[in-house]
Motif scaffolding. Structure first.
Motif, PDB file in Angstrom:
ATOM      1  N   GLU A  46     -23.521  69.898  56.514  1.00  0.00           N
ATOM      2  CA  GLU A  46     -24.784  69.223  56.232  1.00  0.00           C
ATOM      3  C   GLU A  46     -25.447  69.846  55.006  1.00  0.00           C
ATOM      4  O   GLU A  46     -25.537  71.068  54.904  1.00  0.00           O
ATOM      5  N   GLY A  47     -25.909  68.999  54.106  1.00  0.00           N
ATOM      6  CA  GLY A  47     -26.691  69.482  52.989  1.00  0.00           C
ATOM      7  C   GLY A  47     -28.077  69.889  53.461  1.00  0.00           C
ATOM      8  O   GLY A  47     -28.716  69.143  54.199  1.00  0.00           O
ATOM      9  N   VAL A  48     -28.531  71.068  53.059  1.00  0.00           N
ATOM     10  CA  VAL A  48     -29.822  71.594  53.506  1.00  0.00           C
ATOM     11  C   VAL A  48     -30.862  71.505  52.402  1.00  0.00           C
ATOM     12  O   VAL A  48     -31.965  71.001  52.613  1.00  0.00           O
ATOM     13  N   ALA A  49     -30.538  72.014  51.225  1.00  0.00           N
ATOM     14  CA  ALA A  49     -31.474  72.025  50.105  1.00  0.00           C
ATOM     15  C   ALA A  49     -30.681  72.128  48.811  1.00  0.00           C
ATOM     16  O   ALA A  49     -29.561  72.637  48.804  1.00  0.00           O
ATOM     17  N   ALA A  50     -31.296  71.647  47.737  1.00  0.00           N
ATOM     18  CA  ALA A  50     -30.637  71.720  46.439  1.00  0.00           C
ATOM     19  C   ALA A  50     -31.685  71.870  45.355  1.00  0.00           C
ATOM     20  O   ALA A  50     -32.845  71.454  45.531  1.00  0.00           O
ATOM     21  N   ILE A  51     -31.286  72.480  44.251  1.00  0.00           N
ATOM     22  CA  ILE A  51     -32.197  72.673  43.132  1.00  0.00           C
ATOM     23  C   ILE A  51     -31.448  72.421  41.834  1.00  0.00           C
ATOM     24  O   ILE A  51     -30.291  72.836  41.684  1.00  0.00           O
ATOM     25  N   ASN A  52     -32.102  71.706  40.913  1.00  0.00           N
ATOM     26  CA  ASN A  52     -31.578  71.541  39.566  1.00  0.00           C
ATOM     27  C   ASN A  52     -32.049  72.744  38.764  1.00  0.00           C
ATOM     28  O   ASN A  52     -33.249  72.939  38.600  1.00  0.00           O
ATOM     29  N   THR A  53     -31.125  73.542  38.293  1.00  0.00           N
ATOM     30  CA  THR A  53     -31.504  74.791  37.637  1.00  0.00           C
ATOM     31  C   THR A  53     -32.077  74.574  36.239  1.00  0.00           C
ATOM     32  O   THR A  53     -32.607  75.506  35.651  1.00  0.00           O
ATOM     33  N   PHE A  68     -38.174  75.568  55.065  1.00  0.00           N
ATOM     34  CA  PHE A  68     -37.257  76.207  54.115  1.00  0.00           C
ATOM     35  C   PHE A  68     -37.740  75.967  52.690  1.00  0.00           C
ATOM     36  O   PHE A  68     -38.269  74.899  52.377  1.00  0.00           O
ATOM     37  N   THR A  69     -37.495  76.959  51.826  1.00  0.00           N
ATOM     38  CA  THR A  69     -37.824  76.823  50.410  1.00  0.00           C
ATOM     39  C   THR A  69     -36.665  77.325  49.571  1.00  0.00           C
ATOM     40  O   THR A  69     -36.210  78.467  49.755  1.00  0.00           O
ATOM     41  N   ILE A  70     -36.192  76.489  48.656  1.00  0.00           N
ATOM     42  CA  ILE A  70     -35.139  76.898  47.730  1.00  0.00           C
ATOM     43  C   ILE A  70     -35.806  77.281  46.411  1.00  0.00           C
ATOM     44  O   ILE A  70     -36.734  76.612  45.954  1.00  0.00           O
ATOM     45  N   SER A  71     -35.341  78.366  45.809  1.00  0.00           N
ATOM     46  CA  SER A  71     -35.948  78.823  44.563  1.00  0.00           C
ATOM     47  C   SER A  71     -34.904  79.530  43.707  1.00  0.00           C
ATOM     48  O   SER A  71     -33.834  79.914  44.188  1.00  0.00           O
ATOM     49  N   GLN A  72     -35.255  79.699  42.434  1.00  0.00           N
ATOM     50  CA  GLN A  72     -34.366  80.391  41.500  1.00  0.00           C
ATOM     51  C   GLN A  72     -34.894  81.792  41.229  1.00  0.00           C
ATOM     52  O   GLN A  72     -36.112  82.007  41.196  1.00  0.00           O
ATOM     53  N   TYR A  80     -32.216  81.364  45.942  1.00  0.00           N
ATOM     54  CA  TYR A  80     -32.624  81.862  47.246  1.00  0.00           C
ATOM     55  C   TYR A  80     -32.929  80.696  48.180  1.00  0.00           C
ATOM     56  O   TYR A  80     -33.322  79.617  47.729  1.00  0.00           O
ATOM     57  N   LEU A  81     -32.774  80.946  49.454  1.00  0.00           N
ATOM     58  CA  LEU A  81     -33.213  80.006  50.477  1.00  0.00           C
ATOM     59  C   LEU A  81     -34.055  80.785  51.471  1.00  0.00           C
ATOM     60  O   LEU A  81     -33.532  81.547  52.276  1.00  0.00           O
ATOM     61  N   GLN A  82     -35.377  80.627  51.352  1.00  0.00           N
ATOM     62  CA  GLN A  82     -36.300  81.257  52.295  1.00  0.00           C
ATOM     63  C   GLN A  82     -36.401  80.366  53.515  1.00  0.00           C
ATOM     64  O   GLN A  82     -36.785  79.195  53.393  1.00  0.00           O
ATOM     65  N   MET A  83     -36.081  80.902  54.658  1.00  0.00           N
ATOM     66  CA  MET A  83     -36.083  80.118  55.892  1.00  0.00           C
ATOM     67  C   MET A  83     -37.102  80.700  56.860  1.00  0.00           C
ATOM     68  O   MET A  83     -36.945  81.839  57.312  1.00  0.00           O
TER      69      MET A  83
END
Length: 123
Positions: A46-53, A68-72, A80-83
């Motif tokens: 399952e896809g959880v999160a994604a980010i365009n860098t 959840f928060t995805i960050s660079q 990072y994936l803050q859960m």
């Protein structure tokens, strides 16, 4: 050729938090989009999160929005994936992926490079 290494998994109680890291090495040109996926035993990936860098655009699966928060990282070769507020249903092996070849960010088949995974267990 880019390689990914995940870290930060572990075991936490219901409501706890974890921060996953994904470090990319090698050809950074292919780290256009980076995504986090998860797979629980007996379930599909399952896809959880994604980010365009490049643009910092982010997206999340509905079940993790607000938790959840995805960050660079500053170097942009780390994601990072803050859960937070983890639930037992978040238990899975979590994988980082990059080298997005186009198409839906939720489809793992659209990513060419994968890390080895890090286990998250919530009880």
């Amino acid at each position: 050729h880019v390689q990914l290494v995940e870290s930060g998994g572990g075991s936490v109680q219901d409501g706890g938090s974890l921060r996953l890291s994904c470090a990319a090495s090698g050809n950074a040109d292919s780290t256009n989009c980076m995504g986090w996926f998860r797979q629980a035993p007996g379930k599909e990936r399952e896809g959880v999160a994604a980010i365009n860098t490049r643009s910092a655009f982010r997206c999340y699966v509905d079940s993790v929005k607000g938790r959840f928060t995805i960050s660079q990282g500053n170097a942009k070769n780390t994601v990072y994936l803050q859960m937070n507020n983890l639930k037992p249903e978040d238990t899975a092996m979590y994988y980082c992926a990059t080298d997005h070849r186009g198409g839906a960010l939720w489809a793992g088949s659209n990513f060419a490079v994968w890390g080895q995974g890090t286990q998250v267990t919530v009880s």
